[in-house]
Design a protein around this motif. Structure first.
Motif, PDB file in Angstrom:
ATOM      1  N   LEU A  83       0.830  -1.201   0.000  1.00 35.58           N
ATOM      2  CA  LEU A  83       0.000   0.000   0.000  1.00 35.58           C
ATOM      3  C   LEU A  83       0.869   1.258   0.000  1.00 35.58           C
ATOM      4  O   LEU A  83       0.626   2.198  -0.764  1.00 35.58           O
ATOM      5  CB  LEU A  83      -0.942   0.005   1.207  1.00 35.58           C
ATOM      6  CG  LEU A  83      -1.868   1.214   1.336  1.00 35.58           C
ATOM      7  CD1 LEU A  83      -2.721   1.402   0.083  1.00 35.58           C
ATOM      8  CD2 LEU A  83      -2.756   1.054   2.557  1.00 35.58           C
ATOM      9  N   VAL A  84       1.910   1.277   0.828  1.00 36.51           N
ATOM     10  CA  VAL A  84       2.814   2.431   0.867  1.00 36.51           C
ATOM     11  C   VAL A  84       3.497   2.597  -0.498  1.00 36.51           C
ATOM     12  O   VAL A  84       3.579   3.703  -1.040  1.00 36.51           O
ATOM     13  CB  VAL A  84       3.849   2.299   2.003  1.00 36.51           C
ATOM     14  CG1 VAL A  84       4.939   3.362   1.881  1.00 36.51           C
ATOM     15  CG2 VAL A  84       3.156   2.396   3.362  1.00 36.51           C
ATOM     16  N   THR A  85       3.961   1.484  -1.075  1.00 41.52           N
ATOM     17  CA  THR A  85       4.586   1.524  -2.399  1.00 41.52           C
ATOM     18  C   THR A  85       3.634   2.122  -3.424  1.00 41.52           C
ATOM     19  O   THR A  85       3.986   3.040  -4.172  1.00 41.52           O
ATOM     20  CB  THR A  85       4.989   0.098  -2.848  1.00 41.52           C
ATOM     21  OG1 THR A  85       5.899  -0.455  -1.894  1.00 41.52           O
ATOM     22  CG2 THR A  85       5.619   0.102  -4.229  1.00 41.52           C
ATOM     23  N   SER A  86       2.424   1.609  -3.448  1.00 40.92           N
ATOM     24  CA  SER A  86       1.430   2.054  -4.418  1.00 40.92           C
ATOM     25  C   SER A  86       1.106   3.536  -4.254  1.00 40.92           C
ATOM     26  O   SER A  86       1.045   4.288  -5.241  1.00 40.92           O
ATOM     27  CB  SER A  86       0.162   1.217  -4.252  1.00 40.92           C
ATOM     28  OG  SER A  86      -0.693   1.401  -5.341  1.00 40.92           O
ATOM     29  N   GLU A  87       0.909   3.976  -3.027  1.00 37.09           N
ATOM     30  CA  GLU A  87       0.572   5.390  -2.780  1.00 37.09           C
ATOM     31  C   GLU A  87       1.700   6.314  -3.212  1.00 37.09           C
ATOM     32  O   GLU A  87       1.450   7.340  -3.857  1.00 37.09           O
ATOM     33  CB  GLU A  87       0.236   5.611  -1.302  1.00 37.09           C
ATOM     34  CG  GLU A  87      -1.081   5.015  -0.883  1.00 37.09           C
ATOM     35  CD  GLU A  87      -2.295   5.640  -1.568  1.00 37.09           C
ATOM     36  OE1 GLU A  87      -2.209   6.811  -2.001  1.00 37.09           O
ATOM     37  OE2 GLU A  87      -3.312   4.960  -1.679  1.00 37.09           O
ATOM     38  N   LEU A  88       2.936   5.977  -2.855  1.00 35.91           N
ATOM     39  CA  LEU A  88       4.055   6.851  -3.202  1.00 35.91           C
ATOM     40  C   LEU A  88       4.259   6.938  -4.708  1.00 35.91           C
ATOM     41  O   LEU A  88       4.464   8.024  -5.260  1.00 35.91           O
ATOM     42  CB  LEU A  88       5.335   6.380  -2.504  1.00 35.91           C
ATOM     43  CG  LEU A  88       5.375   6.585  -0.997  1.00 35.91           C
ATOM     44  CD1 LEU A  88       6.658   5.985  -0.414  1.00 35.91           C
ATOM     45  CD2 LEU A  88       5.260   8.057  -0.625  1.00 35.91           C
ATOM     46  N   VAL A  89       4.197   5.807  -5.389  1.00 36.00           N
ATOM     47  CA  VAL A  89       4.412   5.807  -6.840  1.00 36.00           C
ATOM     48  C   VAL A  89       3.237   6.481  -7.556  1.00 36.00           C
ATOM     49  O   VAL A  89       3.440   7.298  -8.459  1.00 36.00           O
ATOM     50  CB  VAL A  89       4.658   4.375  -7.360  1.00 36.00           C
ATOM     51  CG1 VAL A  89       4.669   4.329  -8.878  1.00 36.00           C
ATOM     52  CG2 VAL A  89       5.981   3.839  -6.801  1.00 36.00           C
ATOM     53  N   THR A  90       2.021   6.161  -7.147  1.00 42.26           N
ATOM     54  CA  THR A  90       0.849   6.792  -7.763  1.00 42.26           C
ATOM     55  C   THR A  90       0.895   8.302  -7.591  1.00 42.26           C
ATOM     56  O   THR A  90       0.626   9.060  -8.530  1.00 42.26           O
ATOM     57  CB  THR A  90      -0.448   6.223  -7.154  1.00 42.26           C
ATOM     58  OG1 THR A  90      -0.514   4.826  -7.451  1.00 42.26           O
ATOM     59  CG2 THR A  90      -1.680   6.921  -7.717  1.00 42.26           C
TER      60      THR A  90
END
Length: 159
Positions: free
Chosen positions: A74-81
């Motif tokens: 989730l953290v990965t997805s939020e930062l990249v998005t």
């Protein structure tokens, strides 16, 4: 380093925290071993999933708890998005396992800091929840500003 300024988020960065590790990880593209930044959040999650699969076994020979993996993704997805949506594009991405956990560094082309917008109670609001989630799920978060953009570094504990 090169006039960069690091700003801890919520005062949680120590002198030898993830900001220091992120500065030493040049160029800022690793996580799949390809040397290329992921093309989207799904590709970043895939790279992190492969990386987490290499984490040493936990108690009784089991891997990481599902909730820990879900939080990291989730953290990965939020930062990249957010880099694509609000940051002018993804300019760097690293994911590495350290003794403290998963260290993510996501760079973009914007010098604007992430914004947390307060939502009035009892109103329907779309968006604005990603940055608070990142800050809540990560052990430590820092923002390093440099000419032409910024790098957000987050440490996610894996225990």
């Amino acid at each position: 380093m090169n006039g960069e300024m690091e700003h801890p988020v919520d005062g949680t960065i120590s002198g030898n925290g993830p900001g220091d590790a992120a500065r030493s990880a040049e160029p800022p593209y690793t996580a799949g071993g390809t040397g290329v930044a992921p093309r989207n959040a799904a590709a970043a999650r895939e790279a992190v999933t492969r990386l987490l699969a290499s984490w040493p076994s936990g108690p009784a020979g089991k891997g990481l708890a599902e909730v820990v993996v879900a939080d990291a993704l989730l953290v990965t997805s939020e930062l990249v998005t957010n880099a694509f949506r609000h940051g002018g594009g993804l300019t760097g991405f690293t994911a590495e396992l350290t003794g403290e956990g998963l260290l993510l560094a996501v760079a973009d082309a914007s010098t604007d800091a992430p914004v947390t917008s307060p939502h009035p109670p009892r109103t329907a609001h779309v968006g604005g929840y990603g940055w608070p989630l990142v800050c809540r799920l990560a052990e430590r978060v820092s923002i390093t500003f440099h000419p032409g953009g910024k790098r957000i570094t987050a440490l996610i504990a894996l225990t």
